[in-house]
Scaffold this motif. Structure first.
Motif, short mmCIF file in Angstrom:
data_model
loop_
_atom_site.label_atom_id
_atom_site.label_comp_id
_atom_site.label_asym_id
_atom_site.label_seq_id
_atom_site.Cartn_x
_atom_site.Cartn_y
_atom_site.Cartn_z
N GLN A 72 0.83 -1.18 0.00
CA GLN A 72 0.00 0.00 0.00
C GLN A 72 0.88 1.25 0.00
N ALA A 73 0.47 2.28 -0.75
CA ALA A 73 1.17 3.57 -0.80
C ALA A 73 2.39 3.58 -1.72
N GLY A 91 -6.74 -3.89 2.24
CA GLY A 91 -6.58 -2.58 2.83
C GLY A 91 -5.87 -2.75 4.15
N VAL A 92 -4.91 -1.90 4.42
CA VAL A 92 -4.08 -2.07 5.60
C VAL A 92 -4.13 -0.83 6.46
N LEU A 110 -4.85 -4.02 -10.13
CA LEU A 110 -5.06 -2.59 -9.92
C LEU A 110 -4.54 -1.72 -11.06
N GLN A 118 -0.75 6.92 -9.69
CA GLN A 118 -0.97 7.21 -8.27
C GLN A 118 -0.54 6.02 -7.42
N PRO A 119 -0.30 6.24 -6.15
CA PRO A 119 0.11 5.14 -5.27
C PRO A 119 -0.98 4.08 -5.13
N TYR A 120 -0.58 2.84 -4.96
CA TYR A 120 -1.52 1.76 -4.70
C TYR A 120 -2.30 2.06 -3.42
N LEU A 121 -3.57 1.73 -3.42
CA LEU A 121 -4.38 1.90 -2.22
C LEU A 121 -4.41 0.63 -1.39
N LEU A 122 -3.87 -0.46 -1.97
CA LEU A 122 -3.99 -1.75 -1.32
C LEU A 122 -2.67 -2.50 -1.36
#
Lengths: 269, 269
Positions: A72-73, A91-92, A110, A118-122
Motif C-alpha cells: 500500500q502507498a 486494505g491495511v 489494480l 498514483q500510489p496503490y491503495l492496497l
DNA sequence: TTTAGGCATTGATACAAATCAATGCCGAGG
DNA sequence: CCTCGGCATTGATTTGTATCAATGCCTAAA
C-alpha cells in the motif's frame, strides 16, 4: 476431521489444469513474457506488434504463496498481469487488514493505480503460487495511449473489476453473516443436485475473510447450515437438501454473478 | 438549533457557482447536449467531431432531487453523463438500501454497466438537482470503440471511480464510526485553522449514510467530538481546537484523498 | 393559523459479530 | 520420535452499532 488431504498440492494440481484452459495456445505453459501475454483471452484482439512491444519491457515471474507483490502507498513501477494463480488485495491500517478483493488469473492487478500513476491503495499478497508478467509502467501506459485495442481491453478489465467490487460491497452490507455463508456454499454447488459434494476451493480462514467475517464466526456458522440442508465436514461440502438451501438463501446475479472480461472491438470511423 | 437556514436554497446557490467553475466555457450554462459535452475537463482532449457525433444521439435533461435515474437490474439504454449536481448510487435489497458511492459532476454514471451492456448493479437517485446528458448506449459504445481519445477519457474516469470505491471500502472497514465522523469533519476543515467554522455540505442523514451508519449513531457521535476540539451545532462545524482533532484523527490520502479524473493523452505509434 | 411530514435528537434495549481464551488436530522439521 | 506452529473449533464475554420508540423542531402546505 477425517477428510482432509494435502490441500495445497491438490489445489495446485487443480490450478494447473485450469490455467491451461485459460490460455489460447494451451498445450504449453508460457516460458517467456511474450508467450504469457498471448494467454489471457481478453488480450486476444490486441495486435501482436503491441504485445511484442510490451514484452520487450517485461519479465515473467513466479511467486510463492504468501509473497507480497506490492505494498500500500507504493507508486507502481510495473503493470502486473496475473497469468496464473490468485492474489488478495488488502486494505491495511497498521496491523489491521481487510480484504477488498480477490483477483484471479487472467487479470491485471489494480490497473487504476498504474494508469493514473498514483500510489496503490492496497497491498497485494499471493494466495496460490502465481505467475505474473511485470511490464514497466511507463511502457504499459505508452502502449495504452498508442494502441486503441489495448486501451479497450484494459477498459473492459477495469470495468469488470469495478463491478466485482460493487458486488462485493453489496454482499457485505446487504446480507447477514449467515446469509453470506449460505450463498457462498450454494454458489459452490451451482448446477449440482442433492447428495453431491464439493470441496472448498480455499482454506476456511480465506473464505472467512472473503466473506468479511472472522474465522470464528465462519466456523460457528457452518454447523447452522445443517438445518438448511448443507453440511460441511472438514473441507467437503455435502448437499443434503439443496432445495431447502435454495429456499432459505437466494443467489442474486447482481451480487453473486460471475462476470467475465469481455472487451469491445475497435471499429474504424 | 438556531443556526439553520433554508438549506436547499443556500446549497443550490453554492452548487451553481461550483458548476460554473467546472466548465471550460464557464460564462454560460449549457443549453444543448453539445454544449454540455464541452464542459467536463476530462473530455477536453476528445476531438470535437466525436463529441458532435455523441451529441447527435443525446439529450440534455434536468432532474429534481429525489428522482430515480435508473433502477438496479435495468439494462442501460443510455450512458449518463452527469454535468451538474450529485447522484447517490445505492445497493438495494427489497426495502434495504446501502449507499455504495456518491457521484459528483462532472462524471459518468456507472460506465462499467454501459460498456459491458450488463444490467446496473445499483440504483441511482438524484441528491441535488442535476443536469445530465443522456447518450444512447449504442452510440456511446460506438464512439468509445472508434475514438481512442474518448476511450482513454472513459478509462480514466472508470479508473478514478474504482479508486474512490476502494477508498470508501477502506474507510468503512478500517475505521470505527467515531473515526469516520472525526475524519469527515476534519476533512471539511482541511487547511483551516482553529476558530473557523464550516457548514455541513449536505444533510446529516446523507452524511450518515455516506459514512455507513444510521442517523442515530451519527447524531450520537457528534457530541463526542467536542472532547476532540470539534463542535457541531445545527449544520455548522466549529473548530475549537483543530490540532487536538488532528491528534486524535488521522486523515490518510489513501482513504480520504480527492482524486481528480486525469486522462492520458493519445500518442501516435 | 393550524396541521402534517421530514429531519434531528435522545433514551432504552437488542443483537450480531468481534474478541479473548483454551483445546485439538495435523503436518513439517528437527 | 517428539515438538512446534498454523489452522480449526468451541465456549464465554464484550462491544459497537442497529433498532425501536418518543419528542421536538422547522418548513411547507391547508
Amino acid at each position: 476431521m477425517r477428510h482432509r488431504e494435502p490441500t495445497s498440492k491438490t489445489r495446485n494440481a487443480k490450478l494447473m489444469s485450469a490455467e491451461l484452459q485459460t490460455g489460447i495456445n494451451s498445450n504449453l505453459i508460457a516460458a517467456t513474457p511474450r508467450e504469457a501475454l498471448a494467454e489471457p483471452g481478453w488480450l486476444r484482439s490486441v495486435p501482436p506488434a503491441t504485445l511484442d512491444m510490451l514484452a520487450k519491457h517485461a519479465v515473467l515471474h513466479r511467486m510463492p504463496a504468501g509473497s507480497t507483490l506490492f505494498e500500500q502507498a507504493e507508486t507502481p513501477s510495473f503493470a502486473l498481469l496475473l497469468v496464473a494463480g490468485r492474489v488478495e488485495l488488502l486494505g491495511v491500517r497498521s496491523t489491521e487488514e481487510t480484504l477488498v478483493e480477490i483477483v484471479e488469473a487472467p487479470d491485471l492487478l489494480l490497473p487504476a493505480a498504474v494508469l493514473s500513476g498514483q500510489p496503490y491503495l492496497l497491498r497485494a499478497r499471493v494466495l496460490d503460487e502465481v505467475r505474473i508478467v511485470m511490464i514497466q509502467a511507463e511502457a504499459f501506459r505508452d502502449a495504452v495511449t498508442s494502441d486503441h485495442a489495448l486501451c479497450l481491453a484494459v477498459l473492459a478489465c477495469q470495468a469488470t473489476q469495478f463491478r466485482r467490487q460493487t458486488m462485493h460491497a453489496k454482499n457485505l452490507h446487504l446480507r447477514s453473516a449467515e446469509e453470506r455463508v449460505g450463498c457462498y456454499l450454494l454458489k459452490l454447488l451451482e448446477g449440482r443436485t442433492t447428495n453431491t459434494s464439493v470441496r472448498l476451493p480455499i482454506e476456511k480462514r480465506l473464505i472467512a475473510s472473503q466473506l468479511g467475517m472472522t474465522r470464528e464466526t465462519f466456523s460457528r456458522t457452518l454447523p447452522v447450515m445443517i438445518r438448511h440442508g448443507l453440511r460441511v465436514e472438514g473441507d467437503v461440502v455435502h448437499a443434503d437438501d439443496i432445495s431447502a438451501a435454495r429456499l432459505r438463501f437466494h443467489l442474486d446475479p447482481l451480487v453473486d454473478g460471475n462476470e467475465p472480461i469481455i472487451p469491445l472491438q475497435v471499429k474504424g470511423k
